[in-house]
Design a protein around this motif. Structure first.
Motif, PDB file in Angstrom:
ATOM      1  N   GLN A   3       7.989  -3.481 -10.278  1.00 57.94           N
ATOM      2  CA  GLN A   3       7.169  -3.930  -9.205  1.00 57.94           C
ATOM      3  C   GLN A   3       6.315  -2.782  -8.410  1.00 57.94           C
ATOM      4  O   GLN A   3       6.388  -1.904  -7.945  1.00 57.94           O
ATOM      5  CB  GLN A   3       8.274  -4.511  -7.879  1.00 57.94           C
ATOM      6  N   LEU A   4       4.820  -4.328  -8.304  1.00 62.25           N
ATOM      7  CA  LEU A   4       4.359  -3.204  -7.149  1.00 62.25           C
ATOM      8  C   LEU A   4       3.639  -3.813  -6.486  1.00 62.25           C
ATOM      9  O   LEU A   4       3.706  -5.000  -6.193  1.00 62.25           O
ATOM     10  CB  LEU A   4       2.429  -2.864  -8.518  1.00 62.25           C
ATOM     11  N   VAL A   5       2.933  -2.984  -4.980  1.00 64.07           N
ATOM     12  CA  VAL A   5       3.280  -3.746  -3.448  1.00 64.07           C
ATOM     13  C   VAL A   5       1.800  -3.060  -3.168  1.00 64.07           C
ATOM     14  O   VAL A   5       2.072  -1.553  -2.277  1.00 64.07           O
ATOM     15  CB  VAL A   5       4.503  -3.794  -2.690  1.00 64.07           C
ATOM     16  N   GLU A   6       0.864  -3.920  -3.450  1.00 67.02           N
ATOM     17  CA  GLU A   6      -0.299  -3.231  -2.870  1.00 67.02           C
ATOM     18  C   GLU A   6      -0.791  -3.819  -0.765  1.00 67.02           C
ATOM     19  O   GLU A   6      -0.136  -4.846  -0.592  1.00 67.02           O
ATOM     20  CB  GLU A   6      -1.609  -4.153  -3.607  1.00 67.02           C
ATOM     21  N   SER A   7      -1.471  -2.691  -0.402  1.00 70.95           N
ATOM     22  CA  SER A   7      -1.110  -3.508   0.986  1.00 70.95           C
ATOM     23  C   SER A   7      -2.459  -2.330   1.406  1.00 70.95           C
ATOM     24  O   SER A   7      -3.480  -1.617   0.908  1.00 70.95           O
ATOM     25  CB  SER A   7      -0.480  -2.511   1.977  1.00 70.95           C
ATOM     26  N   GLY A   8      -3.140  -2.695   2.851  1.00 69.68           N
ATOM     27  CA  GLY A   8      -4.245  -1.754   3.426  1.00 69.68           C
ATOM     28  C   GLY A   8      -5.584  -2.606   3.337  1.00 69.68           C
ATOM     29  O   GLY A   8      -6.818  -1.979   3.777  1.00 69.68           O
ATOM     30  N   GLY A   9      -5.865  -4.125   2.779  1.00 69.97           N
ATOM     31  CA  GLY A   9      -6.933  -4.784   2.407  1.00 69.97           C
ATOM     32  C   GLY A   9      -7.185  -5.031   3.961  1.00 69.97           C
ATOM     33  O   GLY A   9      -6.233  -4.901   4.903  1.00 69.97           O
ATOM     34  N   GLY A  10      -8.633  -5.461   4.522  1.00 71.92           N
ATOM     35  CA  GLY A  10      -9.011  -6.592   5.219  1.00 71.92           C
ATOM     36  C   GLY A  10     -10.192  -6.989   5.479  1.00 71.92           C
ATOM     37  O   GLY A  10     -10.791  -6.714   4.316  1.00 71.92           O
ATOM     38  N   CYS A  96      -3.309  -2.849  -7.740  1.00 69.93           N
ATOM     39  CA  CYS A  96      -2.487  -0.949  -8.513  1.00 69.93           C
ATOM     40  C   CYS A  96      -2.310  -1.674 -10.181  1.00 69.93           C
ATOM     41  O   CYS A  96      -1.275  -2.856  -9.868  1.00 69.93           O
ATOM     42  CB  CYS A  96      -2.097  -0.300  -7.805  1.00 69.93           C
ATOM     43  N   ASN A  97      -2.377  -0.534 -11.339  1.00 69.55           N
ATOM     44  CA  ASN A  97      -1.465  -0.329 -12.103  1.00 69.55           C
ATOM     45  C   ASN A  97      -1.158   0.176 -13.168  1.00 69.55           C
ATOM     46  O   ASN A  97      -2.380   1.348 -12.903  1.00 69.55           O
ATOM     47  CB  ASN A  97      -1.532  -2.335 -13.311  1.00 69.55           C
ATOM     48  N   LYS A  98      -1.166   0.537 -14.607  1.00 70.46           N
ATOM     49  CA  LYS A  98      -1.190   1.574 -15.161  1.00 70.46           C
ATOM     50  C   LYS A  98      -2.682   1.533 -15.918  1.00 70.46           C
ATOM     51  O   LYS A  98      -3.333   0.564 -16.138  1.00 70.46           O
ATOM     52  CB  LYS A  98      -0.608   1.426 -16.086  1.00 70.46           C
ATOM     53  N   VAL A  99      -3.250   2.539 -16.420  1.00 68.67           N
ATOM     54  CA  VAL A  99      -3.957   2.620 -17.184  1.00 68.67           C
ATOM     55  C   VAL A  99      -3.986   3.351 -18.137  1.00 68.67           C
ATOM     56  O   VAL A  99      -2.741   4.294 -18.324  1.00 68.67           O
ATOM     57  CB  VAL A  99      -5.679   3.242 -16.877  1.00 68.67           C
ATOM     58  N   GLY A 111       2.654  -5.761 -18.096  1.00 66.76           N
ATOM     59  CA  GLY A 111       3.536  -6.838 -18.024  1.00 66.76           C
ATOM     60  C   GLY A 111       3.014  -7.848 -17.122  1.00 66.76           C
ATOM     61  O   GLY A 111       3.478  -8.798 -17.169  1.00 66.76           O
ATOM     62  N   SER A 112       2.972  -7.227 -15.479  1.00 58.86           N
ATOM     63  CA  SER A 112       2.893  -7.759 -14.598  1.00 58.86           C
ATOM     64  C   SER A 112       2.279  -7.227 -13.570  1.00 58.86           C
ATOM     65  O   SER A 112       1.804  -5.794 -13.540  1.00 58.86           O
ATOM     66  CB  SER A 112       4.592  -8.415 -14.013  1.00 58.86           C
ATOM     67  N   TRP A 113       1.882  -8.024 -12.537  1.00 55.20           N
ATOM     68  CA  TRP A 113       1.263  -7.686 -11.446  1.00 55.20           C
ATOM     69  C   TRP A 113       1.006  -8.040 -10.327  1.00 55.20           C
ATOM     70  O   TRP A 113       1.815  -8.701  -9.519  1.00 55.20           O
ATOM     71  CB  TRP A 113      -0.133  -8.752 -11.654  1.00 55.20           C
ATOM     72  N   GLY A 114       1.700  -7.176  -9.054  1.00 59.84           N
ATOM     73  CA  GLY A 114       1.369  -7.323  -7.534  1.00 59.84           C
ATOM     74  C   GLY A 114       0.347  -8.411  -7.030  1.00 59.84           C
ATOM     75  O   GLY A 114      -0.140  -9.055  -7.817  1.00 59.84           O
ATOM     76  N   GLN A 115       0.671  -8.541  -5.898  1.00 62.98           N
ATOM     77  CA  GLN A 115       0.051  -9.399  -5.280  1.00 62.98           C
ATOM     78  C   GLN A 115      -1.116  -8.920  -5.164  1.00 62.98           C
ATOM     79  O   GLN A 115      -1.718 -10.440  -4.808  1.00 62.98           O
ATOM     80  CB  GLN A 115       0.727  -9.946  -4.320  1.00 62.98           C
ATOM     81  N   GLY A 116      -1.398  -7.953  -5.189  1.00 58.44           N
ATOM     82  CA  GLY A 116      -2.491  -7.571  -4.817  1.00 58.44           C
ATOM     83  C   GLY A 116      -2.852  -7.896  -2.927  1.00 58.44           C
ATOM     84  O   GLY A 116      -2.366  -8.375  -2.360  1.00 58.44           O
ATOM     85  N   THR A 117      -3.973  -6.873  -2.704  1.00 61.48           N
ATOM     86  CA  THR A 117      -4.642  -6.682  -1.274  1.00 61.48           C
ATOM     87  C   THR A 117      -6.137  -7.630  -0.941  1.00 61.48           C
ATOM     88  O   THR A 117      -7.070  -6.561  -2.031  1.00 61.48           O
ATOM     89  CB  THR A 117      -4.372  -5.633  -0.696  1.00 61.48           C
ATOM     90  N   GLN A 118      -6.330  -8.179  -0.135  1.00 60.67           N
ATOM     91  CA  GLN A 118      -7.944  -8.831  -0.020  1.00 60.67           C
ATOM     92  C   GLN A 118      -8.572  -7.993   0.425  1.00 60.67           C
ATOM     93  O   GLN A 118      -8.656  -7.533   1.460  1.00 60.67           O
ATOM     94  CB  GLN A 118      -7.907 -10.016   0.610  1.00 60.67           C
ATOM     95  N   VAL A 119      -9.973  -7.534  -0.085  1.00 56.29           N
ATOM     96  CA  VAL A 119     -10.971  -6.968   0.827  1.00 56.29           C
ATOM     97  C   VAL A 119     -12.002  -7.859   0.827  1.00 56.29           C
ATOM     98  O   VAL A 119     -12.601  -8.026  -0.097  1.00 56.29           O
ATOM     99  CB  VAL A 119     -11.227  -5.780  -0.324  1.00 56.29           C
ATOM    100  N   THR A 120     -12.462  -7.595   2.339  1.00 60.63           N
ATOM    101  CA  THR A 120     -13.556  -8.658   2.328  1.00 60.63           C
ATOM    102  C   THR A 120     -14.134  -8.043   2.733  1.00 60.63           C
ATOM    103  O   THR A 120     -14.115  -7.493   4.070  1.00 60.63           O
ATOM    104  CB  THR A 120     -13.343 -10.155   3.071  1.00 60.63           C
ATOM    105  N   VAL A 121     -16.099  -7.448   2.735  1.00 66.30           N
ATOM    106  CA  VAL A 121     -16.373  -6.651   3.360  1.00 66.30           C
ATOM    107  C   VAL A 121     -17.683  -8.285   3.527  1.00 66.30           C
ATOM    108  O   VAL A 121     -18.682  -8.451   3.286  1.00 66.30           O
ATOM    109  CB  VAL A 121     -17.595  -5.598   2.447  1.00 66.30           C
ATOM    110  N   SER A 122     -17.733  -8.158   4.971  1.00 68.36           N
ATOM    111  CA  SER A 122     -18.500  -9.309   6.174  1.00 68.36           C
ATOM    112  C   SER A 122     -19.108  -8.750   6.807  1.00 68.36           C
ATOM    113  O   SER A 122     -18.365  -8.240   7.353  1.00 68.36           O
ATOM    114  CB  SER A 122     -18.461 -10.606   5.527  1.00 68.36           C
TER     115      SER A 122
END
Length: 123
Positions: A3-10, A96-99, A111-122
């Motif tokens: 399980q992968l949990v991404e955070s910190g976007g905005g 994030c995931n392995k390489v 074999g799976s991905w987290g929900q990701g974190t949205q980064v918006t630059v505007s």
């Protein structure tokens, strides 16, 4: 299953900075080389940064080289992506995931991905 949990976007203005975090279940950071990926609307997911198990080998996609810094804390099962001098073209969902290769920037996944974190630059 990992399980992968991404955070910190905005939302950030061009030239700004963000720090992303990825927390993982289990001790995967002591076993696998890891990376940060991103997927912009209408585009394929791409690998932008990779780091070896030891942390000594690091590589970046040309588009982010000199602006992004990847790091990891295996004791905390966490990896980070410090993003500076952000540009509108950095807008994407970040994962994030392995390489399978750091020097070769060879993508892979658990074999799976987290929900990701949205980064918006505007502005």
């Amino acid at each position: 299953q990992v399980q992968l949990v991404e955070s910190g976007g905005g939302l950030v203005q061009p030239g700004g900075s963000l720090r992303l975090s990825c927390a993982a279940s289990g001790s995967i950071f002591s076993i696998y080389a890891m990376g940060w990926y991103r997927q912009a609307p209408g585009k394929q997911r791409e690998l932008v940064a990779a780091i070896s198990v030891s942390g000594r080998i690091i590589n970046y996609a040309d588009a982010v080289k000199g602006r992004f810094t990847i790091s990891r804390d295996s004791a905390k099962n966490t990896e980070y992506l410090q993003m500076n001098s952000l540009k509108p073209e950095d807008t994407a969902v970040y994962y994030c995931n392995k390489v399978n290769g750091v020097s070769s920037m060879k993508p892979a996944d658990f074999g799976s991905w987290g929900q990701g974190t949205q980064v918006t630059v505007s502005s």
